[in-house]
Each structure stands twice: as structure tokens, then as C-alpha cells.
Design an enzyme around this catalytic site. Structure first.
Site, mmCIF file in Angstrom:
data_model
loop_
_atom_site.group_PDB
_atom_site.id
_atom_site.type_symbol
_atom_site.label_atom_id
_atom_site.label_comp_id
_atom_site.label_asym_id
_atom_site.label_seq_id
_atom_site.Cartn_x
_atom_site.Cartn_y
_atom_site.Cartn_z
ATOM 1 N N CYS A 372 0.800 -1.233 0.000
ATOM 2 C CA CYS A 372 0.000 0.000 0.000
ATOM 3 C C CYS A 372 0.831 1.281 0.000
ATOM 4 O O CYS A 372 0.470 2.257 -0.662
ATOM 5 C CB CYS A 372 -0.918 0.052 1.206
ATOM 6 S SG CYS A 372 -1.458 -1.537 1.817
ATOM 7 N N ARG A 401 6.221 -11.839 5.049
ATOM 8 C CA ARG A 401 5.549 -11.819 6.344
ATOM 9 C C ARG A 401 6.106 -12.963 7.169
ATOM 10 O O ARG A 401 6.249 -14.072 6.667
ATOM 11 C CB ARG A 401 4.034 -11.993 6.179
ATOM 12 C CG ARG A 401 3.406 -10.828 5.461
ATOM 13 C CD ARG A 401 1.911 -10.991 5.335
ATOM 14 N NE ARG A 401 1.383 -9.967 4.447
ATOM 15 C CZ ARG A 401 0.136 -9.921 4.009
ATOM 16 N NH1 ARG A 401 -0.714 -10.842 4.399
ATOM 17 N NH2 ARG A 401 -0.261 -8.965 3.201
ATOM 18 N N GLN A 419 1.583 -10.806 -4.358
ATOM 19 C CA GLN A 419 0.139 -10.584 -4.475
ATOM 20 C C GLN A 419 -0.175 -9.854 -5.768
ATOM 21 O O GLN A 419 0.606 -9.009 -6.198
ATOM 22 C CB GLN A 419 -0.345 -9.680 -3.344
ATOM 23 C CG GLN A 419 -0.231 -10.260 -1.967
ATOM 24 C CD GLN A 419 -0.631 -9.211 -0.944
ATOM 25 O OE1 GLN A 419 -0.071 -8.127 -0.882
ATOM 26 N NE2 GLN A 419 -1.623 -9.530 -0.140
ATOM 27 N N ASP A 421 -1.849 -7.217 -6.356
ATOM 28 C CA ASP A 421 -2.391 -6.206 -5.458
ATOM 29 C C ASP A 421 -2.745 -4.931 -6.211
ATOM 30 O O ASP A 421 -2.013 -4.514 -7.102
ATOM 31 C CB ASP A 421 -1.310 -5.884 -4.411
ATOM 32 C CG ASP A 421 -1.894 -5.322 -3.144
ATOM 33 O OD1 ASP A 421 -3.123 -5.181 -3.071
ATOM 34 O OD2 ASP A 421 -1.110 -5.015 -2.228
ATOM 35 N N HIS A 423 -4.557 -0.852 -5.523
ATOM 36 C CA HIS A 423 -5.187 0.137 -4.657
ATOM 37 C C HIS A 423 -5.938 1.108 -5.524
ATOM 38 O O HIS A 423 -5.378 1.660 -6.473
ATOM 39 C CB HIS A 423 -4.131 0.831 -3.799
ATOM 40 C CG HIS A 423 -3.500 -0.116 -2.835
ATOM 41 N ND1 HIS A 423 -2.333 -0.800 -3.116
ATOM 42 C CD2 HIS A 423 -3.916 -0.559 -1.625
ATOM 43 C CE1 HIS A 423 -2.055 -1.598 -2.106
ATOM 44 N NE2 HIS A 423 -2.995 -1.480 -1.185
ATOM 45 N N LYS A 502 -15.325 -5.133 4.270
ATOM 46 C CA LYS A 502 -14.654 -5.865 3.181
ATOM 47 C C LYS A 502 -15.532 -6.969 2.613
ATOM 48 O O LYS A 502 -16.490 -7.411 3.248
ATOM 49 C CB LYS A 502 -13.338 -6.459 3.680
ATOM 50 C CG LYS A 502 -13.520 -7.439 4.831
ATOM 51 C CD LYS A 502 -12.248 -8.189 5.145
ATOM 52 C CE LYS A 502 -12.473 -9.187 6.263
ATOM 53 N NZ LYS A 502 -11.399 -10.130 6.463
ATOM 54 N N HIS A 548 -8.301 -1.518 -1.065
ATOM 55 C CA HIS A 548 -7.229 -2.508 -1.300
ATOM 56 C C HIS A 548 -7.929 -3.721 -1.878
ATOM 57 O O HIS A 548 -8.952 -4.147 -1.342
ATOM 58 C CB HIS A 548 -6.566 -2.994 -0.016
ATOM 59 C CG HIS A 548 -6.170 -1.953 0.963
ATOM 60 N ND1 HIS A 548 -4.858 -1.671 1.255
ATOM 61 C CD2 HIS A 548 -6.892 -1.138 1.756
ATOM 62 C CE1 HIS A 548 -4.790 -0.742 2.179
ATOM 63 N NE2 HIS A 548 -6.015 -0.400 2.515
HETATM 64 ZN ZN LIG Z 1 -3.138 -2.493 0.535
#
Ligand SMILES: [Zn+2]
Ligand SMILES: [Zn+2]
Length: 682
Positions: A372, A401, A419, A421, A423, A502, A548
Site C-alpha cells: 500500500c 511476512r 500478491q 495487489d 489500490h 470488506k 485494497h
Molecule cells: Zn493495501
């Protein structure tokens, strides 16, 4: 008034003859000691609303038997909402329901009882074994034993046979309540050191024991009325397990088993287990030479071998194209970001335990666990106006992680993963449309892989941040977007993140297992913390909403799910090797090489097996590798200057030129991916 005498008569079948006097006193104390007088009659309300009066001290089994249906249909009861044994006696008015073995709770009680029966069998066959704990777990049960040497497969067969014998004897499960000290004495006499250790830590003064035959266990219950109720069970495996899960403790032997209400259900489950084992991505990953892990390198870090890497490459190329097509912009951020930035985002306070840190030139950095932050820095790099929004930043972002080594599991639980990913930064009024577009994206992608899915919306939890208006608008946007599509969903009240509501998408694989993949999360906090703004139509500064979202989630995990879903037999568009050219003998080598090169030029992922091995051997190997097409080159093919492809399922195709074959593969790929992936995507 019903006295203790009647209770004794009813209860007597439950006790060992040898210590029945002792039992009687305990029983008496347990049943009458606490509450005093039992009324003559008791009003029972069944959960369906019917009421009936019974004599005081009546057992739940009798009550439920009288309520219609045989008492054999129930294996336990619910008494004022609590699960109890069928032979529990009523001392006051109560609300009652039967628990059948078909219910989730009933199955759990059955499996927990099976673990006691297994322990009894183990003690009968291995008297020196010490018992630890034996709970029901999802899909079965286990029990941990301290034995001098590990159990073998053969031991399991004997234990199973002994269990069957115990079942056939129909031994009653009897509950006893006694003081903690008395219980400690019982287990000390038997040398059951683990039970004594557990008891010494229990804060309660009174504990309950369950006996069946000559076996006694410390247990809260409830249990099935007698061992005869266990109709269908199977011991499935044995593994080492540390006492209390702590590696400083002694290693015990854990026997796993499962039990069902009937034989058909058990067999169905055992078939599923077999199928799951065949599809295990860790096994197939090795067999198909897709990936590996190395302790030398570090646990939880995937090493992609050529065939695994090419699948990942196809997935990534597919994703990049699909994102660009939908108005996303591809961005890339660094892996190391200053720790101060993680403090500002809140990750340092809330997520530090899962992060890796390093120091360079006296400056502390954190390795990103999420993508992010750099996306927000890009947003802030210039003044944004309402005309710029929505902005959709997409990154195949690799994150680290820290996961405990004990929970690492093949590709499904790793420490480094990538990911898909993105945004999205938009105006609040754009949220609904953005969410709809993401849902469309998810549905299209899941369709291509052949997954069905369930959607869950998680709403505002306690202690969340953001205004009521923020939450309402975002939650409505999520609900509205799914409802508009007519997709069924469940609402998980209060399960949202503290920073926003979410949507979670759980896909269902070929074995009907559920896997978390896509997630769409609204966020009110990061735009605030990083002071993200845009200039609105009114010329004023406003706060954008941040979403996200991931579609596949972690690519590693998704690949693991794909391997199991397809049992390693990837569809042609995703198969690392789409076709293999196999020579009958060296005589055809030149033509085979030409064919191989021609197909590669045409964009087919093709291999050549020109080893000097028997044809049968080479064919078998190609089958084990689950390659979609096999092209055997014999004299006939050389003479005709063409190939005769054979599908993975054994179907033999007509003779054709390499060009026609490449066209056929391309069409197959395009058909399977709704025109999105043909040849040459890579
Ligand atoms: Zn994020
Ligand atoms: Zn138990």
C-alpha cells in the site's frame, strides 16, 4: 418425591460392579448433593414448543424417547442450551432437544467418544502407554499417547480391531463428578502422569470423569450413551506430537482417526482423503518438478523450477493484460521502506511481529509486508483533481511476512509471496461502481479457472475508526455491488477490519474445499494518516476513499490451489509443457528435431524426448507428467511428413501438419480462456 433409590436402580447399569459402592456414593453426591430436593414432576419444553410433564429425576433419554421416535436416534441431548449426556437426569423444569449424529455437534460428540474408545483399545493392547489428550477435531479425532516406541501401521490395524470389539460390547459411558483431589488420586494410582499434570492446573474444585468398561478419562463430556453407538470409524494416520505442542517436552505419538454416523458417509470421506492425498500440491510439485523448498535457503521461501516459473509467468502475463484492459496502471515500489513510514501507517504498532527489519547506515528499514505505502506515495506525488479519479494502481508486489515455522505449509502458507495487489483511490460516490467492476473482474477470472465461489461481506467491528457515514456508505457500496449482480452472499456482522468493511471471496475447488482468494477492502484510515486529498468540483480539498483488493490473492497460494484443483493436469493454456515429441528410435531423430523446432517457433510450449529409452517408458513418463499432447514420431510420420497427436485422455487425433496442430492448440487455449490466452502470451 422420587428418591435416590429409583435413581440408583436406573443408574446401576452404568457402573462397574467392582467399585459400585464407591461409584454409588459419588453418583449420589453428584446428582443430589448440589441441588437438594428433586420435585415430583417436571415440566419439559421441547425446542419445537411442545410441553410435557415427566416425573422428577427422569433421564433425558426417556424424555426424548417419549417425545416420539426411538431414543436410539439421539446420541446426546441439549438441556437449556448445553450439550449433555442422554442419561443425565432432570431435577427441574427445562428446555430439551435431542442431538442426532447427523448434526455437527452430534458428530463432534461421536468423534470425541471414538477417541476415548481408541484410548481404551490402546491401553488394552499397550498397558504401559500413558494417555495425554484426545479431542474431536474437524473431520475426526486424535489421541496422544506416551509409548516407548512409535506405533506402526500394523499397530493401527490391531487397535482398530480392538476398538471394534469394545464397540460390540456396548459399554456404557458413565459420568462421575468428584473433587479434583479425588480425581488426582484416581489417575496417580494408574500412573497417568499427564492427566495428573492437567488436573493440577484445573482451577475448578469439582471435575468430571467418564468411564467405559475399565477405562476412565478426565473429560467434560458429553458422550454417546454406550460404545455400541460408534457405527463407522477408521484410524487414518499416526504422527509425532510434542506434549502441549512444545518441542522442549516429550514427543508423544498421536493417532488420528475419524468417525461418521454410518458406513456410507465414512466411505465417502475416506475416498475424499485418498483423492486429496493424490492431489497434494507438495507431492505433485515434486513429481511435476514445479517448485521446491530448501532449508539451506530458508523455510517458507518458494524456489520456482522452470516448469513452475513458466506457470507463474503465464498467470502474471494474463493478469497484467487484464488489469491494463480495465483501466489499471502498473506501478512498482521498493521492497525496503524506512521504518518511520511503517510507523506512520500503523504497521509498526500493529503488525511489527510479522515484519522483518534491517539497518543500513544507521537508518532502520522494514521489508514490506504489504504494497500500500508506495502506492500512496505515488498518489501524493502530485496534486490530484476529481478529474483524475478513480486512480487504480496495480502491482505484482512481492511481500514478506513472518509466519511461525510450525504453520508453514507448502505453497499455501509461505513467508515470501507475490500478491496481485491493487489500490483504488476514488471519490466516495465512485465507490459503488468501482466495487461492481472488481466483482465483475473476480467473476470472470474464477470462471476461466473453473472455480465456483461464495462471497462474504464483513461489517463494522467494535473499536473501529471512521465516521458512521463512512461506514454506511462503504458497506452499502459493497452490499449493493453484490446484490446488483444477483450473487448470494452472507454477512459476517462485526467481522470487518478496524479500518473498513470488506468482501471476501471463497472459491470452491474440485473437492468442494473452500479457499480464501479475492478480497476487497475499503479503508478510511490510510488516506487520513497520509493526508491524501483531491481537489473537488467545488475547488476544495477532499479525502479520497482507498480500496485494497486482490483477485487471485497470493500467487503462490493460488498456484497451490490450482495444482490440487486440477490434480496437476493443467488445462492446455496453463500447462508448462503443452506437447512432447517422442521418438520411437534414433531413426526418426532428424524429423523429430525439425517438428520440435517448428512447433516452438509457432509458440507452442513443446519438449523433445529423444532419449534412447523404450517407447513404452517414454510414453508412461509423459503421462505421469500430465502433458496435454503427445506426438509420437515413427516411420509413418517421417514418411508422411506430418504428426499424429494423442491427447492426455488417450484420444488419438488425425494426422496433421505442425501448423495445423499449433492452430488447434491455440483454439483450445482461446476457447478455455474466453479469448484471453492464445499461443505466444509469453
Ligand atoms: Zn493495501
Ligand atoms: Zn473426553
Amino acid at each position: 418425591m422420587i428418591t435416590g433409590i429409583l435413581i440408583l436402580v436406573r443408574g446401576v447399569g452404568c457402573f462397574f460392579i467392582v467399585n459400585w459402592l464407591y461409584s454409588f456414593s459419588l453418583f449420589f453426591k453428584a446428582d443430589l448433593g448440589a441441588g437438594g430436593m428433586i420435585p415430583d414432576s417436571i415440566q419439559v419444553t421441547f425446542e419445537d414448543g411442545r410441553r410435557q410433564v415427566f416425573p422428577g429425576g427422569v433421564s433425558l433419554g426417556e424424555v426424548l424417547g417419549a417425545s416420539g421416535g426411538s431414543d436410539r436416534a439421539w446420541i446426546a441431548a441439549r438441556l437449556d442450551g448445553n450439550f449433555v449426556d442422554l442419561n443425565r437426569r432432570l431435577e427441574a423444569d427445562a428446555t430439551v432437544a435431542g442431538v442426532s449424529v447427523e448434526s455437527d455437534e452430534g458428530l463432534e460428540i461421536l468423534r470425541h467418544s471414538a477417541s476415548h474408545i481408541m484410548a481404551q483399545a490402546v491401553k488394552a493392547l499397550f498397558p504401559e502407554a500413558r494417555v495425554a489428550i484426545g479431542p474431536a477435531i474437524e473431520k475426526g479425532f486424535y489421541y496422544d499417547f506416551d509409548v516407548s516406541k512409535p506405533f506402526t501401521e500394523e499397530d493401527l490395524v490391531h487397535i482398530e480391531a480392538k476398538m471394534a470389539e469394545i464397540v460390540s460390547r456396548g459399554l456404557a459411558f458413565c459420568r462421575k463428578e468428584l473433587s479434583r483431589e479425588e480425581a488426582i488420586t484416581v489417575f496417580e494410582k494408574q500412573g497417568e502422569v499427564y492427566k495428573v499434570e492437567l488436573l493440577e492446573e484445573i482451577p475448578a474444585d469439582t471435575v468430571s470423569l467418564y468411564e467405559q468398561g475399565d477405562f476412565v478419562d478426565l473429560c467434560r463430556g458429553p458422550h454417546i450413551p454406550d460404545t455400541g453407538y460408534l457405527k463407522a470409524f477408521k484410524l487414518t494416520s499416526v504422527a509425532g506430537a510434542y506434549w502441549r505442542g512444545d518441542e522442549r517436552n516429550r514427543m508423544l505419538q498421536r493417532i488420528y482417526g475419524t468417525a461418521f454416523g454410518d458406513q456410507a458417509a465414512l466411505e465417502k470421506y475416506l475416498h475424499y482423503l485418498e483423492e486429496a492425498h493424490k492431489r497434494d500440491h507438495r507431492r505433485l510439485g515434486k513429481e511435476l518438478d514445479l517448485f521446491s523448498f530448501s532449508d539451506e535457503l530458508g523455510a517458507g521461501m518458494v524456489i520456482y523450477h522452470p516448469k513452475g516459473a513458466i506457470i507463474r509467468h503465464i498467470l502474471e502475463a494474463f493478469e497484467k493484460r487484464e488489469h491494463l484492459r480495465r483501466g489499471y496502471q502498473i506501478v512498482m515500489g521498493p521492497t525496503l521502506l524506512k521504518t518511520d513510514l511503517w510507523k506512520r501507517s500503523g504497521h509498526f504498532d500493529h503488525y511489527r511481529e510479522n515484519m522483518y527489519f534491517t539497518e543500513i547506515e544507521e537508518q532502520s528499514y522494514g521489508i514490506k509486508p504489504m504494497n500500500c505505502l508506495s502506492h500512496m506515495i505515488i498518489y501524493k506525488s502530485k496534486i490530484r483533481s476529481y478529474r483524475d479519479l478513480p486512480l487504480r494502481f496495480f502491482e505484482l508486489g512481492t511481500v514478506h511476512r513472518h509466519e511461525k515455522s510450525g504453520v508453514l505449509h507448502g505453497l499455501l502458507r509461505v513467508r515470501q509471496f507475490t500478491q496481485d495487489d491493487a489500490h483504488i483511490l476514488c471519490m466516495p460516490e465512485q465507490l459503488h461502481k468501482e466495487i461492481q467492476d472488481i466483482i465483475d473482474f473476480v467473476i470472470e477470472v474464477m470462471g476461466i479457472f473453473g472455480f465456483s465461489y461464495d462471497m462474504e461481506i464483513s461489517t463494522r467491528p467494535e473499536g473501529s475508526i471512521g465516521t458512521d457515514q463512512d461506514w454506511e456508505r462503504a458497506t452499502n457500496a459493497l452490499i449493493g455491488a453484490i446484490s446488483d449482480k444477483g450473487i448470494p452472499f452472507t454477512i459476517c456482522e462485526g467481522e470487518g477490519a478496524f479500518y473498513g468493511p470488506k468482501i471476501d471471496v471463497k472459491l470452491r475447488d474440485a473437492l468442494d474445499r473452500r479457499w480464501q482468494c479475492a478480497t476487497i477492502q475499503c479503508d478510511f484510515t490510510l488516506p487520513e494518516r497520509f493526508d491524501l486529498t483531491y481537489i473537488g468540483v467545488d475547488g476544495q480539498r477532499h479525502r479520497p476513499v482507498m480500496v485494497h483488493r486482490v483477485i487471485l490473492g497470493a500467487i503462490e497460494r493460488f498456484l497451490g490451489v490450482l495444482i490440487e484443483h486440477f490434480a496437476g493436469a493443467f488445462p492446455t493454456w496453463l500447462a508448462p509443457v503443452q506437447a512432447i515429441v517422442v521418438t520411437v528410435s534414433d531413426v526418426q531423430l532428424d524429423f523429430a528435431k525439425l517438428t520440435h523446432e517448428r512447433l516452438r517457433d509457432l509458440g507452442v510450449r513443446v519438449e523433445l524426448d529423444d532419449r534412447n529409452e523404450k517407447l513404452g517408458y517414454k510414453i508412461r513418463e509423459a503421462q505421469v507428467q500430465k502433458i496435454p499432447y503427445m506426438l509420437v514420431i515413427g516411420d509413418r510420420e517421417v514418411a508422411a511428413g506430418s504428426i499424429s497427436p494423442r491427447r492426455r485422455d488417450g484420444t488419438q487425433l488425425e494426422t496433421m501438419t505442425p501448423e495445423v496442430f499449433a492452430g488447434l492448440i491455440e483454439k483450445e487455449c482461446l476457447d478455455a480462456t474466453k479469448g484471453k490466452v492464445g499461443l505466444g502470451i509469453i
